[in-house]
Design a protein around this motif. Structure first.
Motif, PDB file in Angstrom:
ATOM      1  N   LYS A   2       0.835  -1.195   0.000  1.00  0.00           N
ATOM      2  CA  LYS A   2       0.000   0.000   0.000  1.00  0.00           C
ATOM      3  C   LYS A   2       0.871   1.246   0.000  1.00  0.00           C
ATOM      4  CE  LYS A   2      -3.823  -2.220   2.091  1.00  0.00           C
ATOM      5  NZ  LYS A   2      -5.039  -2.130   2.731  1.00  0.00           N
ATOM      6  N   PHE A   3       0.377   2.257  -0.697  1.00  0.00           N
ATOM      7  CA  PHE A   3       1.054   3.542  -0.788  1.00  0.00           C
ATOM      8  C   PHE A   3       0.060   4.624  -0.380  1.00  0.00           C
ATOM      9  CE2 PHE A   3       3.011   0.687  -3.794  1.00  0.00           C
ATOM     10  CZ  PHE A   3       4.361   0.909  -3.624  1.00  0.00           C
ATOM     11  N   SER A   4       0.557   5.718   0.167  1.00  0.00           N
ATOM     12  CA  SER A   4      -0.319   6.819   0.548  1.00  0.00           C
ATOM     13  C   SER A   4      -0.591   7.746  -0.631  1.00  0.00           C
ATOM     14  CB  SER A   4       0.289   7.619   1.705  1.00  0.00           C
ATOM     15  OG  SER A   4       1.470   8.275   1.289  1.00  0.00           O
ATOM     16  N   ARG A   5       0.176   7.576  -1.702  1.00  0.00           N
ATOM     17  CA  ARG A   5       0.031   8.381  -2.917  1.00  0.00           C
ATOM     18  C   ARG A   5      -0.006   7.457  -4.123  1.00  0.00           C
ATOM     19  NH1 ARG A   5       2.765  13.780  -2.976  1.00  0.00           N
ATOM     20  NH2 ARG A   5       2.937  14.414  -0.821  1.00  0.00           N
ATOM     21  N   THR A   6      -0.497   7.983  -5.209  1.00  0.00           N
ATOM     22  CA  THR A   6      -0.426   7.264  -6.483  1.00  0.00           C
ATOM     23  C   THR A   6       0.765   7.824  -7.238  1.00  0.00           C
ATOM     24  OG1 THR A   6      -2.824   7.010  -6.493  1.00  0.00           O
ATOM     25  CG2 THR A   6      -1.681   6.679  -8.591  1.00  0.00           C
ATOM     26  N   TRP A   7       1.837   7.041  -7.280  1.00  0.00           N
ATOM     27  CA  TRP A   7       3.090   7.485  -7.883  1.00  0.00           C
ATOM     28  C   TRP A   7       3.087   7.270  -9.384  1.00  0.00           C
ATOM     29  CZ3 TRP A   7       6.169  10.241  -4.860  1.00  0.00           C
ATOM     30  CH2 TRP A   7       6.025  10.105  -3.485  1.00  0.00           C
TER      31      TRP A   7
END
Length: 186
Positions: A2-7
């Motif tokens: 999981k990431f807190s941003r969409t890279w």
């Protein structure tokens, strides 16, 4: 993972592996197999913080690791080692793009790591000697973070076995120098 941003993975730079493939190594870095974690840690180090050079792909790597820590996942010594390598690396021009805009990689990574420092200190209670050592190696990079670092290290020096006490004492010495110089946050 999981990431807190969409890279924007296509725009991110790493040493040789396409940045999007780094996700696979991040999952292994937090996994149960120590040998596999060690291999993944070496690959990630080479790809995002190789020999002190910071690559833009470090930002989503730190994002994934700090997101895992925030979610309560147990942190591994190899993950903390990668965080320390990222903090030690430099590249004033490194920027990483996400849906939320572009970030200065060094600044973003430092902020994210500082935000999970209390969780890292809590997990580094000395029951896992390798994790404790890695957190102590990370601390001097964040010694200006807060008085909580000094308190954590003093407690560790007072109650841990002699080997870990030495590691904590070295980190405490550096943190106290930063505090005495007036660079530590309250």
């Amino acid at each position: 993972m999981k990431f807190s941003r969409t890279w924007d993975w296509a725009s991110l730079e790493s040493l040789s592996v396409p940045a999007a493939e780094l996700r696979r190594y991040l999952e292994v870095l937090l996994g149960p197999d120590r040998d596999e974690r060690s291999k993944a840690g070496r690959v990630l180090y080479c790809e995002v913080a190789n020999q002190g050079h910071l690559y833009s792909a470090a930002a989503p790597c730190v994002d994934a690791l700090t997101s895992a820590v925030r979610s309560g996942a147990p942190v591994t010594p190899e993950a903390v080692s990668l965080l320390e390598s990222v903090l030690n690396a430099r590249n004033a021009l490194a920027r990483a793009a996400s849906e939320d805009g572009s970030v200065d990689v060094a600044e973003y990574c430092r902020h994210e790591i500082l935000s999970v420092l209390p969780h890292l200190l809590e997990q580094a209670d000395g029951t896992d000697a390798d994790l404790f050592r890695e957190v102590c190696y990370l601390i001097p990079q964040l010694a200006d973070a807060s008085e909580a670092v000094v308190v954590f290290l003093r407690d560790a020096v007072a109650k841990l076995d002699p080997e870990l006490r030495r590691v904590a004492a070295d980190a405490l010495e550096e943190a106290e120098e930063v505090r005495e110089e007036g660079h530590m946050l309250p």
